[in-house]
Scaffold this motif. Structure first.
Motif, PDB file in Angstrom:
ATOM      1  N   GLY A  54       0.815  -1.209   0.000  1.00 31.83           N
ATOM      2  CA  GLY A  54       0.000   0.000   0.000  1.00 31.83           C
ATOM      3  C   GLY A  54       0.847   1.256   0.000  1.00 31.83           C
ATOM      4  O   GLY A  54       2.009   1.246   0.416  1.00 31.83           O
ATOM      5  N   ILE A  55       0.272   2.350  -0.473  1.00 34.91           N
ATOM      6  CA  ILE A  55       0.963   3.635  -0.470  1.00 34.91           C
ATOM      7  C   ILE A  55      -0.027   4.718  -0.078  1.00 34.91           C
ATOM      8  O   ILE A  55      -1.150   4.772  -0.586  1.00 34.91           O
ATOM      9  CB  ILE A  55       1.603   3.940  -1.851  1.00 34.91           C
ATOM     10  CG1 ILE A  55       2.343   5.279  -1.831  1.00 34.91           C
ATOM     11  CG2 ILE A  55       0.578   3.916  -2.959  1.00 34.91           C
ATOM     12  CD1 ILE A  55       3.627   5.247  -1.050  1.00 34.91           C
ATOM     13  N   SER A  56       0.361   5.572   0.857  1.00 30.89           N
ATOM     14  CA  SER A  56      -0.454   6.701   1.297  1.00 30.89           C
ATOM     15  C   SER A  56       0.467   7.899   1.425  1.00 30.89           C
ATOM     16  O   SER A  56       1.497   7.823   2.108  1.00 30.89           O
ATOM     17  CB  SER A  56      -1.114   6.387   2.643  1.00 30.89           C
ATOM     18  OG  SER A  56      -1.747   7.545   3.183  1.00 30.89           O
ATOM     19  N   SER A  57       0.127   9.002   0.748  1.00 30.30           N
ATOM     20  CA  SER A  57       1.005  10.168   0.768  1.00 30.30           C
ATOM     21  C   SER A  57       0.223  11.444   1.033  1.00 30.30           C
ATOM     22  O   SER A  57      -0.829  11.684   0.410  1.00 30.30           O
ATOM     23  CB  SER A  57       1.766  10.297  -0.557  1.00 30.30           C
ATOM     24  OG  SER A  57       2.592  11.459  -0.543  1.00 30.30           O
ATOM     25  N   THR A 109       2.962   5.634 -10.678  1.00 32.35           N
ATOM     26  CA  THR A 109       3.230   4.810  -9.495  1.00 32.35           C
ATOM     27  C   THR A 109       3.904   3.503  -9.905  1.00 32.35           C
ATOM     28  O   THR A 109       3.426   2.825 -10.832  1.00 32.35           O
ATOM     29  CB  THR A 109       1.917   4.490  -8.755  1.00 32.35           C
ATOM     30  OG1 THR A 109       1.256   5.705  -8.411  1.00 32.35           O
ATOM     31  CG2 THR A 109       2.193   3.695  -7.480  1.00 32.35           C
ATOM     32  N   ALA A 155       0.137   0.314  -4.491  1.00 34.79           N
ATOM     33  CA  ALA A 155      -1.256   0.650  -4.794  1.00 34.79           C
ATOM     34  C   ALA A 155      -1.845   1.489  -3.674  1.00 34.79           C
ATOM     35  O   ALA A 155      -1.553   1.278  -2.488  1.00 34.79           O
ATOM     36  CB  ALA A 155      -2.077  -0.622  -4.982  1.00 34.79           C
ATOM     37  N   ASP A 156      -2.681   2.463  -4.060  1.00 38.69           N
ATOM     38  CA  ASP A 156      -3.384   3.270  -3.068  1.00 38.69           C
ATOM     39  C   ASP A 156      -4.364   2.398  -2.292  1.00 38.69           C
ATOM     40  O   ASP A 156      -4.861   1.393  -2.780  1.00 38.69           O
ATOM     41  CB  ASP A 156      -4.171   4.404  -3.750  1.00 38.69           C
ATOM     42  CG  ASP A 156      -3.255   5.419  -4.407  1.00 38.69           C
ATOM     43  OD1 ASP A 156      -2.111   5.548  -3.947  1.00 38.69           O
ATOM     44  OD2 ASP A 156      -3.695   6.063  -5.377  1.00 38.69           O
ATOM     45  N   GLY A 157      -4.647   2.841  -1.064  1.00 33.84           N
ATOM     46  CA  GLY A 157      -5.641   2.126  -0.278  1.00 33.84           C
ATOM     47  C   GLY A 157      -5.021   1.327   0.847  1.00 33.84           C
ATOM     48  O   GLY A 157      -3.813   1.138   0.928  1.00 33.84           O
ATOM     49  N   GLY A 187       2.206  -1.274   4.223  1.00 35.23           N
ATOM     50  CA  GLY A 187       2.207  -0.141   3.308  1.00 35.23           C
ATOM     51  C   GLY A 187       3.167   0.948   3.724  1.00 35.23           C
ATOM     52  O   GLY A 187       3.757   0.912   4.804  1.00 35.23           O
ATOM     53  N   SER A 243       3.717   5.072   4.274  1.00 37.88           N
ATOM     54  CA  SER A 243       3.061   6.344   4.543  1.00 37.88           C
ATOM     55  C   SER A 243       4.081   7.462   4.424  1.00 37.88           C
ATOM     56  O   SER A 243       5.128   7.423   5.079  1.00 37.88           O
ATOM     57  CB  SER A 243       2.445   6.355   5.945  1.00 37.88           C
ATOM     58  OG  SER A 243       1.988   7.654   6.280  1.00 37.88           O
ATOM     59  N   TRP A 295       8.205  10.024  -8.631  1.00 36.94           N
ATOM     60  CA  TRP A 295       8.538   8.605  -8.652  1.00 36.94           C
ATOM     61  C   TRP A 295       9.826   8.332  -9.416  1.00 36.94           C
ATOM     62  O   TRP A 295      10.388   7.255  -9.330  1.00 36.94           O
ATOM     63  CB  TRP A 295       7.395   7.794  -9.276  1.00 36.94           C
ATOM     64  CG  TRP A 295       6.201   7.666  -8.388  1.00 36.94           C
ATOM     65  CD1 TRP A 295       4.924   8.097  -8.650  1.00 36.94           C
ATOM     66  CD2 TRP A 295       6.141   7.033  -7.092  1.00 36.94           C
ATOM     67  NE1 TRP A 295       4.099   7.786  -7.603  1.00 36.94           N
ATOM     68  CE2 TRP A 295       4.818   7.131  -6.631  1.00 36.94           C
ATOM     69  CE3 TRP A 295       7.084   6.412  -6.290  1.00 36.94           C
ATOM     70  CZ2 TRP A 295       4.410   6.630  -5.393  1.00 36.94           C
ATOM     71  CZ3 TRP A 295       6.682   5.920  -5.046  1.00 36.94           C
ATOM     72  CH2 TRP A 295       5.364   6.012  -4.628  1.00 36.94           C
TER      73      TRP A 295
END
Length: 337
Positions: free
Chosen positions: A165-168, A176, A181-183, A188, A190, A335
């Motif tokens: 997961g990826i959260s920014s 990306t 993946a988002d979510g 994951g 952050s 990226w």
């Protein structure tokens, strides 16, 4: 500094070429130093120990075994070791031996190969298999990796073709990478100003190395008191120490021993502003009549943080009699590495 060492005349010839191209410095043996007018490494062990302390990369123009034996006693981990590359005298193969990702040995080997017309022999799994390398990317984006174990877990998951997961909190330019993946998910990454958010069950926090701390303290506050107050402030606000890039305060503190010692201990630059400059800052600043009477401005730490660092992240906070505020500078991510 990039430190280069060679042990033969042919090796020194290539070493001089590399030092000139990579803005490094070349050493050789005591036997050849006088003849070639180069600095001497009387003891290879002493030279290696000193270069581990003052250089970001070491290049051995020699057999890989010589380099391995030289660095072995000083190796700690990939997050603190300098890059180490071995290149043969003909310049045919540049082999990253240590700190391929975080220290940049893989990239350095490629740069060496570009100079010599040779080949970089890169063996790290993410490079070989074309996977996203979180440690390389974080370094290129000036982000602090807060957990070595979780960074390894992310790389392992991507190598097993699992989704991470990826959260920014910040926009990231470009496409990306595959595998991210988002979510929400179990594991994951952050990217945020602090470590407070936990968007995943196992969250690898990457924090921008762009935090400026504004500081206010009474005259004569000892260094150990400032250090303890700093630790409390950072822990309370979930900011890793490595994310701090500097300090800021009023110019009346230019000769404050404790504050100067704090900056020196962490190798942080410190900026000083006049009361007039601090007063010019616009915003909501918690006032202190005592501070205004003493310094000529109603708030030192938060105004100084904003003046030097950008957007206020953490407002004025009192920790053990010392006031801190944190500001975050601009963060631009891509990226591309």
């Amino acid at each position: 500094m990039i430190a280069v060492i060679a042990f033969t005349r042919a090796g020194c010839q290539l070493g001089q070429q590399l030092a000139a191209s990579l803005e490094g410095r070349l050493w050789t043996t005591e036997r050849l130093a006088g003849e070639l007018e180069l600095p001497s490494a009387v003891s290879l062990s002493d030279w290696t120990r000193e270069r581990f302390a003052d250089s970001r990369a070491l290049i051995f123009v020699s057999a890989a075994g010589i380099a391995v034996r030289a660095v072995a006693p000083f190796v700690k981990d990939k997050f603190s070791d300098p890059a180490v590359v071995s290149v043969d005298e003909a310049g045919r193969f540049a082999v990253p031996l240590l700190s391929g990702h975080v220290g940049g040995a893989n990239d350095l080997a490629r740069r060496i190969a570009a100079v010599t017309g040779g080949q970089a022999v890169v063996s790290t799994a993410t490079d070989v298999r074309g996977k996203f390398a979180v440690d390389v990317w974080a370094g290129a984006q000036n982000l602090v990796i807060t957990s070595r174990e979780l960074a390894k877990a992310v790389s392992a998951a991507l190598l097993e073709n699992q989704t991470v997961g990826i959260s920014s909190a910040y926009p990231i330019a470009g496409e990306t990478p595959q595998g991210l993946a988002d979510g929400a998910g179990e594991l994951g990454i952050s990217i945020a100003p602090t470590m407070k958010e936990q968007p995943f069950s196992r969250t690898l926090h990457l924090i921008p190395r762009a935090v400026t701390l504004g500081v206010g303290c009474r005259r004569g506050t000892p260094p150990d008191c400032l250090e303890a107050a700093l630790a409390e402030f950072l822990q309370k606000n979930a900011i890793p120490r490595a994310a701090v890039c500097g300090l800021a305060t009023i110019d009346l503190k230019r000769d404050e021993p404790g504050l100067l010692a704090l900056a020196e201990a962490h190798n942080w630059p410190i900026r000083f502003f006049s009361a007039e400059e601090l007063t010019q800052e616009q915003g909501e600043f918690p006032p202190s009549p005592f501070v205004e009477k003493t310094t000529g401005v109603d708030n030192v730490c938060q105004r100084a943080a904003q003046r030097a660092g950008g957007t206020i992240l953490i407002p004025k906070t009192i920790c053990q009699g010392v006031t801190f505020a944190a500001a975050m500078g601009p963060v631009e991510l891509t990226w591309e590495t």
